[in-house]
Design an enzyme around this catalytic site. Structure first.
Site, PDB file in Angstrom:
ATOM      1  N   HIS A 182      -2.175   1.694   8.855  1.00  0.00           N
ATOM      2  CA  HIS A 182      -0.850   2.282   8.658  1.00  0.00           C
ATOM      3  C   HIS A 182      -0.901   3.374   7.585  1.00  0.00           C
ATOM      4  CE1 HIS A 182       3.673   1.908   8.340  1.00  0.00           C
ATOM      5  NE2 HIS A 182       3.407   2.371   7.126  1.00  0.00           N
ATOM      6  N   GLU A 183      -1.513   3.054   6.446  1.00  0.00           N
ATOM      7  CA  GLU A 183      -1.562   4.033   5.358  1.00  0.00           C
ATOM      8  C   GLU A 183      -2.448   5.228   5.706  1.00  0.00           C
ATOM      9  OE1 GLU A 183       0.549   3.838   3.173  1.00  0.00           O
ATOM     10  OE2 GLU A 183       1.130   1.726   3.332  1.00  0.00           O
ATOM     11  N   HIS A 231       6.833   7.115   9.374  1.00  0.00           N
ATOM     12  CA  HIS A 231       7.222   5.881  10.041  1.00  0.00           C
ATOM     13  C   HIS A 231       7.948   6.212  11.340  1.00  0.00           C
ATOM     14  CE1 HIS A 231       7.133   4.072   5.789  1.00  0.00           C
ATOM     15  NE2 HIS A 231       6.085   3.592   6.454  1.00  0.00           N
ATOM     16  N   HIS A 252      -0.365   7.705   7.327  1.00  0.00           N
ATOM     17  CA  HIS A 252       0.354   8.534   6.356  1.00  0.00           C
ATOM     18  C   HIS A 252      -0.569   9.586   5.744  1.00  0.00           C
ATOM     19  CE1 HIS A 252       4.106   6.453   6.510  1.00  0.00           C
ATOM     20  NE2 HIS A 252       3.658   5.323   5.977  1.00  0.00           N
ATOM     21  N   THR A 288      -2.796  -2.820   7.423  1.00  0.00           N
ATOM     22  CA  THR A 288      -2.123  -2.066   6.367  1.00  0.00           C
ATOM     23  C   THR A 288      -2.891  -0.784   6.064  1.00  0.00           C
ATOM     24  OG1 THR A 288      -1.105  -4.044   5.394  1.00  0.00           O
ATOM     25  CG2 THR A 288      -1.339  -2.114   3.974  1.00  0.00           C
ATOM     26  N   GLY A 345       0.795  -1.214   0.000  1.00  0.00           N
ATOM     27  CA  GLY A 345       0.000   0.000   0.000  1.00  0.00           C
ATOM     28  C   GLY A 345       0.826   1.262   0.000  1.00  0.00           C
ATOM     29  N   TRP A 364      10.612   5.272  12.525  1.00  0.00           N
ATOM     30  CA  TRP A 364      12.059   5.452  12.382  1.00  0.00           C
ATOM     31  C   TRP A 364      12.388   6.663  11.497  1.00  0.00           C
ATOM     32  CZ3 TRP A 364       9.170   1.677  10.104  1.00  0.00           C
ATOM     33  CH2 TRP A 364       9.135   1.659   8.716  1.00  0.00           C
TER      34      TRP A 364
END
Length: 464
Positions: free
Chosen positions: A256-257, A266, A260, A253, A202, A268
């Site tokens: 997570h997207e 992310h 964004h 997923t 994704g 890190w």
């Protein structure tokens, strides 16, 4: 374009050489690099809005209202899911789609049953983001809809990094977006890559204010806003999420997207190249939040290893990597939380980066055009209609007086901006109360008066 094709070759070689046939997210090493190579200035524009949202969150206390307790203000996004399929297996059924929307709301509201899996050291920063999602029930033409479109395409895969947005265009075998300033568009399609198989799961366009976009993007950005998800990992317990994809079988997923899409990076940040491995603990490359421990790389290779501390320095007080965070690459069964600062940033992005798209509810009452217009599932608007309370002077520059009849007792007075941000409160002492509003910016506000019998009144206020 030479630089872009160099990027294509680097990515392909890296995936072959490292044996990483599943890339959980295209965001860092494909989408952002693609834009930066093609449109210099993209990353700077993205950073500008990120810092603006951080500042907004800190000055409007949106992060402080997004911890364990339920926020007063809830943002609800109308979603349209575009199913673009070549084979029957890609044409996901409606129940699986609805289940995925439910997972998004559940995880963003911290109502997932596995919150208990979060290590105690991270409990103080775990957050209810106060953001929800629902399948749109009205289409752009005003007609009833189930919030799902289905497009049969001759395109076998949209996973090539040379054609990231073809699925968003009906002339290239995809489906045009519904107005991206009114709907949250999600495209579900085959993102497999020739020779690599299910390599990409994704990606999402991060929010960038149109005036700040590089000039080459301003005419195209709007039609591409949204999220793209590989069909095998859309929906919890998707029967197609097998083998290597079992790391992404919980419907996270899209969670997570969505992070964004609402501005998160992310955990890190820019550290630790996600293609070539390695660890980089430079704090200036981190994700920008103090409540996510500094991480030097992602956790895809280590799965759900709670001993992982990529930036450990031997200090007994040093925190391990927050592998339970939705913005890591850890196994999805391990991901259970956003942090307070992440939640605050996303809530700020709803107001200044995704402006006007989400429905705003304050204590279950919806705000429309700056006024409380529709009652939610548990709010009694009788007091609003009766108009028992008064505010004077109104407009006011410095101080207001709030009164109500002597036969009712007040419990709380709160002031909200028209976008639902709580800006002031007061505990009533008598039926006549004064509030200092000199620190508020000029504009329109809503005063909520809550009585001990559970009735609430809402009165518009103009701050001069």
């Amino acid at each position: 374009m030479k630089r872009f094709w160099t990027l294509v070759l680097m990515i392909s070689l890296a995936q072959f050489s490292t044996g990483q046939y599943v890339t959980k997210c295209y965001q860092d090493h494909v989408l952002n690099n693609y834009f930066e190579y093609s449109y210099p200035g993209f990353q700077e524009a993205r950073k500008t809005l990120f810092l603006k949202a951080l500042d907004y969150a800190s000055h409007h206390s949106v992060g402080q209202h997004a911890k364990q307790q339920s926020p007063d203000t809830i943002y609800r996004f109308p979603v349209v899911v575009h199913i673009v399929y070549n084979e029957a297996a890609e044409n996901l059924d409606e129940q699986l789609i609805q289940d995925q929307i439910d997972v998004l709301t559940r995880d963003f509201r911290r109502k997932n049953a596995d919150t208990s899996d979060l290590r105690s050291i991270f409990l103080p920063v775990a957050a209810d983001a106060g953001i929800e999602f629902f399948l749109a029930d009205i289409d752009p033409n005003g007609n009833p809809t189930n919030g799902i479109t289905r497009t049969n395409t001759s395109v076998t895969s949209f996973g090539s990094i040379t054609s990231l947005d073809l699925v968003k265009d009906s002339t290239t075998g995809g489906k045009n977006a519904w107005p991206t300033d009114e709907y949250l568009n999600i495209w579900v399609c085959d993102l497999s890559i020739p020779l690599l198989g299910d390599a990409a799961l994704g990606f999402a366009y991060p929010p960038i204010e149109a005036p700040n976009w590089p000039s080459e993007l301003q005419n195209t950005q709007e039609q591409y806003e949204g999220i793209v998800i590989h069909y095998k990992v859309f929906g919890p317990n998707n029967p197609l999420a097998t083998g290597l994809l079992s790391i992404a079988d919980q419907g996270r997923t899209p969670v997570h997207e969505m992070g964004h899409y609402l501005g998160l990076r992310h955990i890190w940040g820019d550290a630790g190249n996600p293609l070539f491995g390695g660890v980089d603990c430079d704090p200036s490359l981190d994700d920008g939040f103090d409540d996510t421990p500094n991480a030097g790389n992602n956790s895809q290779a280590t799965g759900c290893d709670k001993t992982k501390n990529s930036c450990g320095d031997g200090d007994p007080n040093d925190l391990p990597d927050m592998i339970e965070n939705y913005m890591d690459y850890s196994t999805e069964s391990c991901q259970v939380t956003f942090t307070s600062q992440q939640a605050g940033l996303m809530r700020a992005m709803v107001v200044i980066g995704r402006t006007g798209m989400a429905d705003v509810y304050v204590n279950d009452v919806r705000i429309i055009d700056g006024k409380f217009r529709e009652n939610g599932p548990s709010t009694n608007l009788h007091a609003l209609e009766a108009g028992k309370s008064t505010i004077y002077p109104n407009p006011s520059a410095d101080e207001i007086t709030i009164t109500w009849p002597s036969d009712v007792k007040g419990r709380d007075i709160s002031i909200y901006s028209v976008d639902g941000i709580h800006v002031a409160s007061n505990i009533p002492q008598t039926k006549i109360n004064t509030m200092d509003i000199s620190s508020l910016l000029p504009g329109h506000y809503i005063v909520q008066i809550e009585f001990t019998n559970g009735i609430k009144e809402f009165i518009p206020l103009i701050k001069q």
